[in-house]
Design a protein around this motif. Structure first.
Motif, PDB file in Angstrom:
ATOM      1  N   SER A 285       0.830  -1.207   0.000  1.00 20.49           N
ATOM      2  CA  SER A 285       0.000   0.000   0.000  1.00 20.49           C
ATOM      3  C   SER A 285       0.863   1.256   0.000  1.00 20.49           C
ATOM      4  CB  SER A 285      -0.924  -0.010   1.221  1.00 20.49           C
ATOM      5  OG  SER A 285      -1.749  -1.155   1.212  1.00 20.49           O
ATOM      6  N   ALA A 288       2.366   1.742  -3.450  1.00 20.50           N
ATOM      7  CA  ALA A 288       1.396   2.201  -4.444  1.00 20.50           C
ATOM      8  C   ALA A 288       1.120   3.703  -4.296  1.00 20.50           C
ATOM      9  CB  ALA A 288       0.088   1.405  -4.302  1.00 20.50           C
ATOM     10  N   TYR A 292       2.048   6.894  -6.717  1.00 20.52           N
ATOM     11  CA  TYR A 292       0.987   7.744  -7.255  1.00 20.52           C
ATOM     12  C   TYR A 292       1.212   9.211  -6.910  1.00 20.52           C
ATOM     13  CZ  TYR A 292      -3.676   9.723  -7.902  1.00 20.52           C
ATOM     14  OH  TYR A 292      -4.734  10.523  -8.279  1.00 20.52           O
TER      15      TYR A 292
END
Length: 910
Positions: A285, A288, A292
């Motif tokens: 997580s 990611a 981003y």
């Protein structure tokens, strides 16, 4: 009221105090910020002339209507402007605003005026705006987790109520943080140096949620691994989405809390499988959202946390029978995630010509390989070479290699993969479970499986590097060199280590044949690169040609070592370095010179591992033995390689300097071991020594220093210059400590062999004394004054001690220890010899203009004077006493005459 109800009430009151404090503080700040904003707007409006000059879009005030009356009438020469009807206007006009004054944008309230240094925050501001917020956020996070732990330890409520209460607390904290964020969004902007209060409260809620879900799965078994995986992923995603609203600080706090949660709450029954499911969700997580949002620091923090957890779990497997499969799975999954995020993803679609080496990707790949190797190291004792261990070892090779193949900017991953494969060869379990662990000379379990597991990946690394070079002819030289060197060196290193593990350094026809096959493969690759280079030349193709051609020569040298008993890997690497240097010179591949340096460093590491590279079976013949092959050939090879790769008309850089240093190092080992071999009946590692051996060592060091002084005048190499100084200092230390103090036959009573003049004393002391004086003379033009004087003084000291020992040997015979009686004639001989030596030093000092020699002469004469007056006057009798004084007087008068006529003679008047 029951005790547990009282404790519960106290806990809820404390929780309310903890939560209400930051909330109230945030509300106060919000009101205070709004008041400050209103005060600032009012101050700007009250400043004269500012309202008219402000632009309409920023704190604008509508312009006042034009005044009616004579005082407002325009001048006669200026026609008044009238607004046109809408039908006559070609296009709508902008609102009325002054045309002569440009719009002015006001700086934010916190931005200081130009030229004004912002005021440093006071202690009160730091305490009230930073410290209490950080401490409060940490307290909320710890309180949320520790409340779960306390309820478990005290047995308060049932398991289901505990979990629901923890989830409710987490949801309340997250909701409170979001409400605070919305309430404070319209207030004055918060300075960047202040921590974000809503982010703190939200982070505490995220940590509480992680703890509650983990406890529901690992402690109570309410949910299975599948549901736990989903819920933990959702919680991690919630934290990342909240970080998008609150900033990266929340992401970092949530990540740290999530990683620490298993430590605070505890784990289920000692099993590592829940952590194996939990930790990849957390780090995934974080990866990611870091990708981003572009928060690389968050991704690095996630990898550091995952690596630390891998190390901790690996420590837990350092015992027979421990469950290592989940630990290995965790390490492999985390390494794959990190390689994809830091090496592959940032460089997807990148053109070959723009693929400069990425230090971050290289560092992450190297660190993940170290983590995997560390896990293999600790887990080999628990399981041996089982299927999980072998799979993890192959993953340690495949992950960085795949990253390097997919992303040229991560080309160093191919070198990391080769190093991991070498570590796998070294860590492979021993056939004898009672053998000393982690030594390269251990025999392996299941040699057939071992050769397959390490052989196929080695050839795969070569294929990956070759394909990358052939398909990426526009690669930058640095990336192409990494691919070429890794593809060529990896199979050579693996074959060498496998030969040591299985062949044990003895003659092995099988490994000789394998080396021959590897040479054939490298030759075929070199031919392929030559054909492609003739069609379209490029640096990558030329480097591939040079690297694989050099590797073919190295493989043949390695095959020779494997085929002949008593051979050495060092010899093979040295010959490979010479062949690589010749290829680099012939094909004008300057980058290939660094491969010579890499081979040199590999040889240096081999010397550090075991200086006796030839083995114990050297032969009994002095000089002409295996030492000439084991040390002489590498010394000559690196000397020639340094000459071949030296760039013309340029100062020497690292590759030739490394080759020169290794040539000197091998030469020193050759001379030292030849001396030890000759004087210790072929045993170069004998524990004893003698004054003759110390004298020859000193003579050798002085000889090296003298030769290097001459070579430095021609080459100007910093290695030669430093080595000449180092050898000189070593020789002086060896002579003064070894010969004068430690092995002096006068102190040890070691027998002196030989005749009256030609004996071991003359060789051990006289030859180094003359060599030191010669060094002082040769070094005078180019070396520091202290070096020259130290060499000359050492020569005089060694000569003085040797002369005294020769006199004692002439009167005492082979045994000259201090416990033997000294006669009068011997005492007189000392006085005469000291005076004669002083006169020689004085004559040399006058002829050569050497102050050091003249001072040494004065010291010898002074010593003779003290001996005659303090000892000869009472210790001698008869004619020897008279002759001692007569001789001393004559010599002193002669010395005075010499000083008057030649040293301090007055100038003649014309």
């Amino acid at each position: 009221m029951d005790d547990w109800n009282l404790y519960l009430l106290i806990g809820l009151i404390g929780l309310a105090v903890v939560v209400s404090g930051p909330v109230a503080f945030g509300l106060v700040l919000s009101q205070r910020g709004r008041i400050a904003a209103l005060e600032g707007r009012l101050a700007r409006l009250e400043r004269p002339g500012l309202a008219a000059s402000a632009s309409p879009g920023l704190y604008a005030v509508p312009p006042a209507p034009p005044a009616r009356g004579p005082e407002a009438a325009p001048a006669p020469s200026v026609a008044p402007e009238r607004p046109q009807p809408a039908a006559q206007a070609p296009e709508p006009e902008a609102p009325l605003k002054p045309a002569a004054v440009p719009p002015v944008r006001l700086p934010p309230p916190e931005t200081p005026a130009p030229g004004i240094i912002p005021k440093k925050p006071s202690f009160e501001e730091r305490f009230g705006t930073r410290w209490v917020v950080w401490i409060g956020g940490i307290a909320l996070a710890l309180g949320a987790v520790l409340l779960v732990r306390y309820s478990v330890e005290q047995g308060v409520f049932g398991p289901g109520t505990r979990i629901l209460s923890s989830l409710a607390l987490a949801a309340g904290l997250v909701a409170g943080g979001e409400r605070l964020r919305r309430r404070l969004r319209g207030a004055a902007p918060v300075p960047p140096r202040w921590p974000d209060i809503p982010a703190m409260v939200t982070a505490a809620g995220i940590v509480a949620g992680f703890g509650a879900i983990y406890a529901a799965h690992a402690l109570y078994g309410f949910i299975g691994p599948e549901l736990a995986f989903v819920l933990l992923g959702a919680t991690g995603l919630t934290a990342m989405v909240a970080a998008g609203l609150h900033g990266p600080a929340l992401a970092g706090i949530g990540l740290v809390g999530a990683l620490v949660t298993p430590v605070l709450v505890g784990k289920a029954g000692g099993s590592a499988w829940p952590l194996t499911l939990y930790l990849p969700v957390v780090t995934g997580s974080a990866y990611a959202f870091a990708w981003y949002k572009g928060w690389r620091a968050l991704g690095l923090a996630a990898w550091i946390g995952a690596a630390l957890w891998s190390l901790v779990l690996a420590f837990a497997t350092d015992s027979p029978g421990a469950a290592i499969t989940p630990v290995l799975v965790h390490a492999v999954v985390q390494a794959a995630l990190a390689a994809f995020v830091f090496a592959v993803l940032p460089h997807r679609g990148e053109a070959d010509e723009a693929a400069r080496p990425d230090p971050v990707a290289a560092g992450v790949l190297a660190s993940l390989a170290l983590v995997l190797v560390h896990t293999l190291w600790f887990s080999v004792a628990a399981q041996g070479a089982g299927a999980a261990w072998i799979a993890a070892g192959l993953a340690a090779v495949a992950i960085p290699a795949a990253a390097a193949f997919l992303a040229p900017a991560a080309a160093l991953g191919l070198a990391t993969a080769g190093a991991s494969l070498c570590a796998l060869v070294a860590l492979w379990p021993d056939a004898d479970p009672n053998a000393e662990p982690y030594l390269i000379w251990r025999r392996v379990q299941d040699s057939g499986l071992f050769l397959v597991v390490v052989g196929l990946p080695a050839l795969s690394l070569t294929a990956a590097g070759a394909l990358r070079l052939l398909g990426g002819s526009r690669l930058p030289p640095a990336s192409a060199l990494i691919y070429a060197g890794s593809a060529a060196l990896a199979p050579l290193a693996v074959l060498s280590l496998a030969y040591l593990r299985i062949g044990q350094g003895t003659a092995s026809p099988g490994f000789a044949a394998a080396a021959g096959g590897l040479a054939a493969v490298m030759t075929a690759l070199a031919a392929t690169f030559r054909r492609h280079g003739e069609a379209a030349s490029s640096p990558a193709l030329r480097l591939g040609l040079g690297a694989f051609a050099s590797a073919s020569v190295a493989a043949l040298s390695l095959g020779l070592v494997c085929a002949v008993s008593g051979g050495s890997l060092t010899l093979a690497f040295a010959l490979s370095a010479l062949a690589t240097a010749a290829i680099a010179r012939h094909l004008d591949l300057r980058a290939l010179r660094w491969c010579v340096a890499a081979l040199g460093l590999l040889v240096a590491a081999r010397l550090a591992w075991d200086p006796a590279v030839v083995g114990p079976d050297l032969g009994r013949t002095p000089v002409f033995n295996w030492l000439l092959v084991g040390y002489g050939v590498p010394a000559l090879a690196f000397a020639l390689a340094a000459r071949l790769i030296r760039l013309p008309d340029r100062a020497p850089d690292a590759p030739p300097l490394i080759a020169e240093a290794l040539s000197l190092l091998f030469s020193v080992f050759l001379v030292v071991f030849e001396i030890r071999h000759a004087l210790n009946d072929g045993d170069i590692l004998a524990p004893n020594t003698s004054f003759l051996e110390q004298g020859l060592m000193t003579l050798s060091a002085l000889g090296f220093a003298g030769v290097l002084v001459r070579l430095d005048a021609v080459h100007g190499s910093p290695v030669i210059r430093a080595a000449s100084l180092g050898f000189g200092a070593l020789a002086l230390l060896q002579g003064l400590c070894g010969l004068v103090l430690l092995t002096n036959p006068y102190l040890t009573d070691e027998p002196v062999a030989g005749g009256l003049l030609f004996n071991t004393v003359a060789l051990a002391y006289g030859a180094p004394a003359l060599a030191a004086l010669a060094l002082a003379r040769a070094a005078r033009p180019t070396r520091p004054l202290w070096y020259v004087r130290a060499a000359g003084l050492s020569g005089l000291v060694l000569g003085f001690v040797g002369l005294c020992l020769l006199i004692r040997h002439g009167f005492q015979g082979p045994l000259i220890g201090l416990d033997r009686e000294t006669g009068g004639r011997e005492w007189y001989a000392y006085s005469a010899a000291w005076l004669a030596l002083g006169l020689l030093a004085l004559g040399y000092g006058i002829l050569r203009g050497s102050l050091t020699a003249r001072l040494a002469s004065a010291a010898l004469v002074g010593l003779s004077i003290l001996k005659v007056f303090l000892f000869d006057l009472s210790g001698l009798d008869g004619p020897l006493r008279a002759l001692s004084f007569l001789g001393l007087g004559a010599v002193l008068i002669a010395i005075g005459l010499v000083y008057q006529r030649f040293v301090f003679a007055p100038e003649r008047r014309g």
